[in-house]
Enzyme design. Structure first.
Site, PDB file in Angstrom:
ATOM      1  N   ARG A   1       0.832  -1.217   0.000  1.00  0.00           N
ATOM      2  CA  ARG A   1       0.000   0.000   0.000  1.00  0.00           C
ATOM      3  C   ARG A   1       0.863   1.262   0.000  1.00  0.00           C
ATOM      4  O   ARG A   1       0.917   1.984  -0.974  1.00  0.00           O
ATOM      5  CB  ARG A   1      -0.944  -0.032   1.223  1.00  0.00           C
ATOM      6  CG  ARG A   1      -2.032   1.039   1.213  1.00  0.00           C
ATOM      7  CD  ARG A   1      -1.584   2.428   1.606  1.00  0.00           C
ATOM      8  NE  ARG A   1      -1.014   2.517   2.946  1.00  0.00           N
ATOM      9  CZ  ARG A   1      -0.449   3.617   3.426  1.00  0.00           C
ATOM     10  NH1 ARG A   1      -0.384   4.718   2.712  1.00  0.00           N
ATOM     11  NH2 ARG A   1       0.098   3.625   4.629  1.00  0.00           N
ATOM     12  N   ASP A   2       1.600   1.497   1.073  1.00  0.00           N
ATOM     13  CA  ASP A   2       2.376   2.742   1.179  1.00  0.00           C
ATOM     14  C   ASP A   2       3.466   2.760   0.105  1.00  0.00           C
ATOM     15  O   ASP A   2       3.778   3.810  -0.458  1.00  0.00           O
ATOM     16  CB  ASP A   2       2.999   2.844   2.582  1.00  0.00           C
ATOM     17  CG  ASP A   2       3.446   4.252   2.937  1.00  0.00           C
ATOM     18  OD1 ASP A   2       4.077   4.905   2.091  1.00  0.00           O
ATOM     19  OD2 ASP A   2       3.176   4.702   4.064  1.00  0.00           O
TER      20      ASP A   2
ATOM     21  N   HIS B   1       5.271   4.671  12.536  1.00  0.00           N
ATOM     22  CA  HIS B   1       5.226   4.546  11.065  1.00  0.00           C
ATOM     23  C   HIS B   1       6.170   5.616  10.534  1.00  0.00           C
ATOM     24  O   HIS B   1       5.781   6.773  10.342  1.00  0.00           O
ATOM     25  CB  HIS B   1       3.780   4.775  10.601  1.00  0.00           C
ATOM     26  CG  HIS B   1       3.586   4.807   9.117  1.00  0.00           C
ATOM     27  ND1 HIS B   1       3.014   3.765   8.408  1.00  0.00           N
ATOM     28  CD2 HIS B   1       3.849   5.764   8.182  1.00  0.00           C
ATOM     29  CE1 HIS B   1       2.935   4.068   7.135  1.00  0.00           C
ATOM     30  NE2 HIS B   1       3.428   5.291   6.964  1.00  0.00           N
TER      31      HIS B   1
ATOM     32  N   HIS C   1       8.969   7.250   7.995  1.00  0.00           N
ATOM     33  CA  HIS C   1       9.542   7.295   6.641  1.00  0.00           C
ATOM     34  C   HIS C   1      11.030   7.637   6.733  1.00  0.00           C
ATOM     35  O   HIS C   1      11.472   8.305   7.664  1.00  0.00           O
ATOM     36  CB  HIS C   1       8.763   8.299   5.781  1.00  0.00           C
ATOM     37  CG  HIS C   1       7.437   7.739   5.317  1.00  0.00           C
ATOM     38  ND1 HIS C   1       7.286   7.109   4.115  1.00  0.00           N
ATOM     39  CD2 HIS C   1       6.228   7.678   5.932  1.00  0.00           C
ATOM     40  CE1 HIS C   1       6.020   6.686   3.983  1.00  0.00           C
ATOM     41  NE2 HIS C   1       5.359   7.017   5.084  1.00  0.00           N
TER      42      HIS C   1
ATOM     43  N   CYS D   1       4.389   9.175   0.355  1.00  0.00           N
ATOM     44  CA  CYS D   1       3.007   9.631   0.171  1.00  0.00           C
ATOM     45  C   CYS D   1       2.981  10.605  -1.000  1.00  0.00           C
ATOM     46  O   CYS D   1       3.781  11.538  -1.041  1.00  0.00           O
ATOM     47  CB  CYS D   1       2.504  10.311   1.446  1.00  0.00           C
ATOM     48  SG  CYS D   1       0.864  11.023   1.246  1.00  0.00           S
TER      49      CYS D   1
ATOM     50  N   ASN E   1       8.870   4.002   3.797  1.00  0.00           N
ATOM     51  CA  ASN E   1       9.017   3.614   5.208  1.00  0.00           C
ATOM     52  C   ASN E   1      10.354   2.909   5.405  1.00  0.00           C
ATOM     53  O   ASN E   1      10.973   2.453   4.446  1.00  0.00           O
ATOM     54  CB  ASN E   1       7.924   2.615   5.592  1.00  0.00           C
ATOM     55  CG  ASN E   1       6.612   3.300   5.793  1.00  0.00           C
ATOM     56  OD1 ASN E   1       5.833   3.420   4.858  1.00  0.00           O
ATOM     57  ND2 ASN E   1       6.368   3.780   6.986  1.00  0.00           N
TER      58      ASN E   1
HETATM   59  P1  HMG Z   1     -12.967  14.382  -2.966  1.00  0.00           P
HETATM   60  O1  HMG Z   1     -12.667  14.742  -4.397  1.00  0.00           O
HETATM   61  O2  HMG Z   1     -13.144  15.494  -1.990  1.00  0.00           O
HETATM   62  O3  HMG Z   1     -14.178  13.350  -2.828  1.00  0.00           O
HETATM   63  O4  HMG Z   1     -11.789  13.436  -2.459  1.00  0.00           O
HETATM   64  P2  HMG Z   1     -15.688  13.448  -3.146  1.00  0.00           P
HETATM   65  O5  HMG Z   1     -16.392  12.755  -2.050  1.00  0.00           O
HETATM   66  O6  HMG Z   1     -16.086  14.866  -3.506  1.00  0.00           O
HETATM   67  O7  HMG Z   1     -15.827  12.558  -4.476  1.00  0.00           O
HETATM   68  C1  HMG Z   1     -15.183  12.927  -5.701  1.00  0.00           C
HETATM   69  C2  HMG Z   1     -15.111  11.709  -6.610  1.00  0.00           C
HETATM   70  O8  HMG Z   1     -14.314  10.685  -5.996  1.00  0.00           O
HETATM   71  C3  HMG Z   1     -16.481  11.069  -6.868  1.00  0.00           C
HETATM   72  O9  HMG Z   1     -16.400  10.479  -8.159  1.00  0.00           O
HETATM   73  C4  HMG Z   1     -16.532   9.971  -5.826  1.00  0.00           C
HETATM   74  O10 HMG Z   1     -17.388   8.934  -6.191  1.00  0.00           O
HETATM   75  C5  HMG Z   1     -15.090   9.489  -5.830  1.00  0.00           C
HETATM   76  P3  HMG Z   1     -16.960  11.226  -9.477  1.00  0.00           P
HETATM   77  O11 HMG Z   1     -18.401  11.500  -9.153  1.00  0.00           O
HETATM   78  O12 HMG Z   1     -16.137  12.503  -9.599  1.00  0.00           O
HETATM   79  O13 HMG Z   1     -16.706  10.242 -10.547  1.00  0.00           O
HETATM   80  N1  HMG Z   1     -14.727   8.851  -4.558  1.00  0.00           N
HETATM   81  C6  HMG Z   1     -14.191   7.635  -4.463  1.00  0.00           C
HETATM   82  N2  HMG Z   1     -13.849   6.715  -5.384  1.00  0.00           N
HETATM   83  C7  HMG Z   1     -13.345   5.557  -4.938  1.00  0.00           C
HETATM   84  N3  HMG Z   1     -13.122   5.277  -3.629  1.00  0.00           N
HETATM   85  C8  HMG Z   1     -13.432   6.169  -2.683  1.00  0.00           C
HETATM   86  C9  HMG Z   1     -13.992   7.407  -3.089  1.00  0.00           C
HETATM   87  N4  HMG Z   1     -14.400   8.494  -2.422  1.00  0.00           N
HETATM   88  C10 HMG Z   1     -14.856   9.365  -3.324  1.00  0.00           C
HETATM   89  N5  HMG Z   1     -13.198   5.893  -1.398  1.00  0.00           N
HETATM   90  C11 HMG Z   1     -11.040  11.627  -1.086  1.00  0.00           C
HETATM   91  C12 HMG Z   1     -11.783  12.961  -1.140  1.00  0.00           C
HETATM   92  C13 HMG Z   1     -10.800  11.317   0.360  1.00  0.00           C
HETATM   93  C14 HMG Z   1     -11.882  10.566  -1.763  1.00  0.00           C
HETATM   94  C15 HMG Z   1      -9.702  11.808  -1.860  1.00  0.00           C
HETATM   95  O14 HMG Z   1      -9.066  12.942  -1.375  1.00  0.00           O
HETATM   96  C16 HMG Z   1      -8.807  10.628  -1.720  1.00  0.00           C
HETATM   97  O15 HMG Z   1      -9.098   9.546  -2.215  1.00  0.00           O
HETATM   98  N6  HMG Z   1      -7.639  10.799  -1.019  1.00  0.00           N
HETATM   99  C17 HMG Z   1      -6.748   9.699  -0.737  1.00  0.00           C
HETATM  100  C18 HMG Z   1      -5.334  10.194  -0.716  1.00  0.00           C
HETATM  101  C19 HMG Z   1      -4.418   9.060  -0.355  1.00  0.00           C
HETATM  102  O16 HMG Z   1      -4.708   7.893  -0.543  1.00  0.00           O
HETATM  103  N7  HMG Z   1      -3.207   9.422   0.164  1.00  0.00           N
HETATM  104  C20 HMG Z   1      -2.223   8.451   0.531  1.00  0.00           C
HETATM  105  C21 HMG Z   1      -2.586   7.632   1.711  1.00  0.00           C
HETATM  106  S1  HMG Z   1      -2.282   8.453   3.247  1.00  0.00           S
HETATM  107  C22 HMG Z   1      -0.605   8.192   3.548  1.00  0.00           C
HETATM  108  O17 HMG Z   1       0.098   7.697   2.713  1.00  0.00           O
HETATM  109  C23 HMG Z   1      -0.072   8.525   4.895  1.00  0.00           C
HETATM  110  C24 HMG Z   1       0.140   7.273   5.772  1.00  0.00           C
HETATM  111  O18 HMG Z   1       1.013   6.360   5.143  1.00  0.00           O
HETATM  112  C25 HMG Z   1       0.726   7.678   7.127  1.00  0.00           C
HETATM  113  C26 HMG Z   1       1.956   8.577   6.987  1.00  0.00           C
HETATM  114  O19 HMG Z   1       2.938   8.169   6.349  1.00  0.00           O
HETATM  115  O20 HMG Z   1       1.885   9.678   7.500  1.00  0.00           O
HETATM  116  C27 HMG Z   1      -1.189   6.558   6.036  1.00  0.00           C
HETATM  117 MG    MG Z   2       3.163   6.463   5.128  1.00  0.00          MG
END
Ligand code: HMG
Ligand code: MG
Length: 289
Positions: free
Chosen positions: A14-15, A206, A208, A239, A248
């Site tokens: 995933r990450d 966690h 990096h 990320c 990580n």
């Molecule tokens: P948004 O654009 O504000 O969402 O994004 P929305 O609710 O307005 O929906 C917009 C569109 O996205 C719609 O589709 C929804 O259906 C679709 P459209 O009508 O335009 O075709 N949608 C989805 N599709 C699939 N799965 C879903 C979903 N939700 C909405 N779950 C949202 C808000 C949260 C969805 C977006 O910002 C997003 O997906 N962000 C994820 C970012 C991400 O994955 N970042 C990396 C992970 S975090 C990380 O790495 C840190 C961590 O490792 C810890 C660390 O290291 O610190 C965990």
């Molecule tokens: Mg991370």
């Protein structure tokens, strides 16, 4: 050392893969998870049910979840930012889900397009559904010491979000040094503050590896009593919303580091090296294409 066992959560699929420029084929992701399943982890984070517009690399989350061979002993975890993601995770038979908040407002906006407070409302809906389904939920907090947009983050901000996530029902909080700029001093100070309010057995690290200080950061965390750490096979990842951050801590590095201290992990380094060879071959293939 007392409590001489540490549990490692493998987050590479995933990450790691969320941040790769090239899209890895679903069958290769499945093969990677299957190789990791032989290594002795109790939890493997497989993928994310997030918007494919935001993270195209993981758009095949359902395909990957349905293709992996599952060991009954292993929890196959996925990230879910909202109820839509949770519903898909449930349909894909995820063993557990992770919600992901931040201690920095700007990172929250950049990563999930809402404020910290708004994110907690969304996560509340995920928690409610997961409670009914009896699906365990892990909580991440990003930017626990440093934010790519705001710089230094106050430990009190971390403590506040951690308390709220635990009160909502998360079984554990994974503390993310997202930028990898953490040092033993900043991580230690943050942990001292959080541990005043939260039992250490509810916390995981966690970290990096941007500045190659993850092992030192794990060391100080061990001193503070943490016994769970996330790591990524081959140190892949980062990320997409933390520009410049590296992956990580590499799983083999942290496992060797712990074994050298006579701390058990249950991880078989020979089997891990097979998974590592596969990861290397994937990236060789992709750089040759
Ligand atoms: P948004 O654009 O504000 O969402 O994004 P929305 O609710 O307005 O929906 C917009 C569109 O996205 C719609 O589709 C929804 O259906 C679709 P459209 O009508 O335009 O075709 N949608 C989805 N599709 C699939 N799965 C879903 C979903 N939700 C909405 N779950 C949202 C808000 C949260 C969805 C977006 O910002 C997003 O997906 N962000 C994820 C970012 C991400 O994955 N970042 C990396 C992970 S975090 C990380 O790495 C840190 C961590 O490792 C810890 C660390 O290291 O610190 C965990
Ligand atoms: Mg991370």
């Amino acid at each position: 050392m007392r409590n001489d066992h540490v549990s490692i959560v493998e987050v590479g699929p995933r990450d790691g893969l969320q941040n790769e420029k090239t899209i890895i084929a679903s069958e290769d992701k499945i093969k990677l998870v299957n190789l990791l399943s032989d290594c002795g982890f109790d939890t493997i984070e497989v993928t994310s049910f997030v918007s494919p517009k935001w993270v195209p690399q993981l758009a095949d989350a359902s395909v990957v979840m349905s293709g992996i061979s599952r060991h009954p002993r292993i929890s196959y975890a996925v990230l879910t930012p909202n109820l839509k993601g949770y519903t898909q995770a449930k349909e894909s038979n995820a063993s557990e889900v992770a919600i992901f908040a931040a201690a920095s407002e700007t990172f929250s906006q950049n990563n999930i397009n809402c404020s910290i407070d708004e994110s907690l409302v969304r996560f509340g809906r995920v928690m409610d559904a997961a409670r009914v389904d009896q699906v365990p939920v892990r909580g991440y907090i990003s930017c626990v010491v440093d934010c790519p947009y705001e710089g230094k983050v106050l430990p009190s901000a971390v403590c506040s979000v951690a308390t709220r996530l635990l009160d909502m029902g998360c079984y554990e909080i994974s503390l993310g040094d997202t930028t990898g700029n953490g040092t033993p001093q900043s991580i230690g100070t943050m942990l001292d503050c959080v541990i005043e309010h939260i039992s250490v057995d509810k916390l995981a690290g966690h970290y990096h590896d941007t500045n190659h200080r993850t092992l030192e950061n794990i060391d100080i965390s061990l001193e503070k009593g943490l016994r769970r750490f996330d790591s990524s096979i081959g140190g892949i990842g980062g990320c997409p919303y933390a520009p410049g951050a590296r992956g990580n801590v590499a799983t083999s590095d942290v496992v060797r580091f712990l074994h050298d201290k006579n701390i058990s992990t249950g991880i078989d380094l020979d089997k891990l090296s097979l998974a590592l060879q596969f990861v290397h071959s994937l990236f060789e293939q992709n750089s040759a294409n």
